[in-house]
Design a protein around this motif. Structure first.
Motif, PDB file in Angstrom:
ATOM      1  N   ILE A 126       0.826  -1.157   0.079  1.00  0.00           N
ATOM      2  CA  ILE A 126       0.016  -0.045  -0.048  1.00  0.00           C
ATOM      3  C   ILE A 126       0.962   1.240  -0.066  1.00  0.00           C
ATOM      4  O   ILE A 126       0.610   2.358  -0.700  1.00  0.00           O
ATOM      5  N   GLY A 127       1.831   1.245   0.732  1.00  0.00           N
ATOM      6  CA  GLY A 127       2.921   2.614   0.689  1.00  0.00           C
ATOM      7  C   GLY A 127       3.526   2.773  -0.473  1.00  0.00           C
ATOM      8  O   GLY A 127       3.428   3.741  -1.131  1.00  0.00           O
ATOM      9  N   HIS A 128       3.993   1.740  -1.300  1.00  0.00           N
ATOM     10  CA  HIS A 128       4.306   1.721  -2.669  1.00  0.00           C
ATOM     11  C   HIS A 128       3.090   2.442  -3.533  1.00  0.00           C
ATOM     12  O   HIS A 128       3.417   3.214  -4.433  1.00  0.00           O
ATOM     13  N   LEU A 129       1.945   1.925  -3.433  1.00  0.00           N
ATOM     14  CA  LEU A 129       0.876   2.604  -4.307  1.00  0.00           C
ATOM     15  C   LEU A 129       0.731   3.750  -4.299  1.00  0.00           C
ATOM     16  O   LEU A 129       0.453   4.665  -4.933  1.00  0.00           O
ATOM     17  N   LYS A 130       0.590   4.363  -2.895  1.00  0.00           N
ATOM     18  CA  LYS A 130       0.499   5.537  -2.244  1.00  0.00           C
ATOM     19  C   LYS A 130       1.262   6.574  -2.941  1.00  0.00           C
ATOM     20  O   LYS A 130       0.893   7.480  -3.458  1.00  0.00           O
ATOM     21  N   VAL A 131       2.619   6.108  -2.962  1.00  0.00           N
ATOM     22  CA  VAL A 131       3.720   6.965  -3.661  1.00  0.00           C
ATOM     23  C   VAL A 131       3.415   7.187  -5.212  1.00  0.00           C
ATOM     24  O   VAL A 131       3.644   8.334  -5.713  1.00  0.00           O
ATOM     25  N   LEU A 150      -6.348  -1.902 -12.342  1.00  0.00           N
ATOM     26  CA  LEU A 150      -5.563  -1.842 -10.985  1.00  0.00           C
ATOM     27  C   LEU A 150      -6.746  -2.761 -10.005  1.00  0.00           C
ATOM     28  O   LEU A 150      -6.284  -3.293  -9.135  1.00  0.00           O
ATOM     29  N   MET A 151      -7.907  -2.179 -10.206  1.00  0.00           N
ATOM     30  CA  MET A 151      -8.811  -2.592  -9.454  1.00  0.00           C
ATOM     31  C   MET A 151      -9.174  -4.069  -9.324  1.00  0.00           C
ATOM     32  O   MET A 151      -9.355  -4.870  -8.480  1.00  0.00           O
ATOM     33  N   GLN A 152      -9.201  -4.496 -10.773  1.00  0.00           N
ATOM     34  CA  GLN A 152      -9.292  -6.005 -10.812  1.00  0.00           C
ATOM     35  C   GLN A 152      -8.199  -6.830 -10.173  1.00  0.00           C
ATOM     36  O   GLN A 152      -8.257  -7.636  -9.473  1.00  0.00           O
ATOM     37  N   VAL A 153      -6.917  -6.302 -10.288  1.00  0.00           N
ATOM     38  CA  VAL A 153      -5.755  -7.025  -9.504  1.00  0.00           C
ATOM     39  C   VAL A 153      -5.820  -6.863  -7.935  1.00  0.00           C
ATOM     40  O   VAL A 153      -5.901  -8.136  -7.307  1.00  0.00           O
ATOM     41  N   ALA A 154      -6.466  -5.786  -7.406  1.00  0.00           N
ATOM     42  CA  ALA A 154      -6.553  -5.647  -5.908  1.00  0.00           C
ATOM     43  C   ALA A 154      -7.668  -6.714  -5.555  1.00  0.00           C
ATOM     44  O   ALA A 154      -7.707  -7.145  -4.498  1.00  0.00           O
ATOM     45  N   LYS A 155      -8.748  -6.774  -6.337  1.00  0.00           N
ATOM     46  CA  LYS A 155      -9.982  -7.754  -6.143  1.00  0.00           C
ATOM     47  C   LYS A 155      -9.503  -9.407  -5.991  1.00  0.00           C
ATOM     48  O   LYS A 155      -9.734 -10.093  -5.200  1.00  0.00           O
ATOM     49  N   ARG A 156      -8.608  -9.435  -6.943  1.00  0.00           N
ATOM     50  CA  ARG A 156      -8.369 -10.916  -7.191  1.00  0.00           C
ATOM     51  C   ARG A 156      -7.462 -11.018  -5.874  1.00  0.00           C
ATOM     52  O   ARG A 156      -7.181 -12.314  -5.399  1.00  0.00           O
ATOM     53  N   LEU A 163       2.560  10.582  -7.447  1.00  0.00           N
ATOM     54  CA  LEU A 163       3.572  11.065  -8.572  1.00  0.00           C
ATOM     55  C   LEU A 163       2.858  10.989  -9.704  1.00  0.00           C
ATOM     56  O   LEU A 163       3.373  11.397 -10.669  1.00  0.00           O
ATOM     57  N   GLY A 164       1.687  10.600  -9.883  1.00  0.00           N
ATOM     58  CA  GLY A 164       0.684  10.677 -10.967  1.00  0.00           C
ATOM     59  C   GLY A 164       0.652   9.430 -11.908  1.00  0.00           C
ATOM     60  O   GLY A 164       0.567   9.544 -13.158  1.00  0.00           O
ATOM     61  N   ALA A 165       0.935   8.391 -11.218  1.00  0.00           N
ATOM     62  CA  ALA A 165       0.843   7.057 -11.907  1.00  0.00           C
ATOM     63  C   ALA A 165      -0.471   6.931 -12.733  1.00  0.00           C
ATOM     64  O   ALA A 165      -1.629   7.541 -12.192  1.00  0.00           O
TER      65      ALA A 165
END
Length: 52
Positions: A4-9, A29-35, A13-15
């Motif tokens: 989660i920390g990496h995702l927040k950064v 991204l959401m599909q991966v998180a749900k999986r 940074l505008g990913a």
């Protein structure tokens, strides 16, 4: 990898929030998180307006 920390950064940074994996079939991204069943990441993405 459920960091989660990496995702927040990356978000700060505008990913690209509409990115998809290079897998077949590609996943959002959401599909991966749900999986991965990562409630914290699902909620974070939702707070940024990311949907399936």
């Amino acid at each position: 990898m459920n960091q989660i920390g990496h995702l927040k950064v990356l978000i700060e940074l505008g990913a690209g929030m509409k990115a998809k994996t290079p897998d077949s079939p590609p996943e959002t991204l959401m599909q991966v998180a749900k999986r991965m069943m990562s409630r914290e990441i699902i909620e974070l993405l939702g707070s940024y307006g990311v949907r399936s």
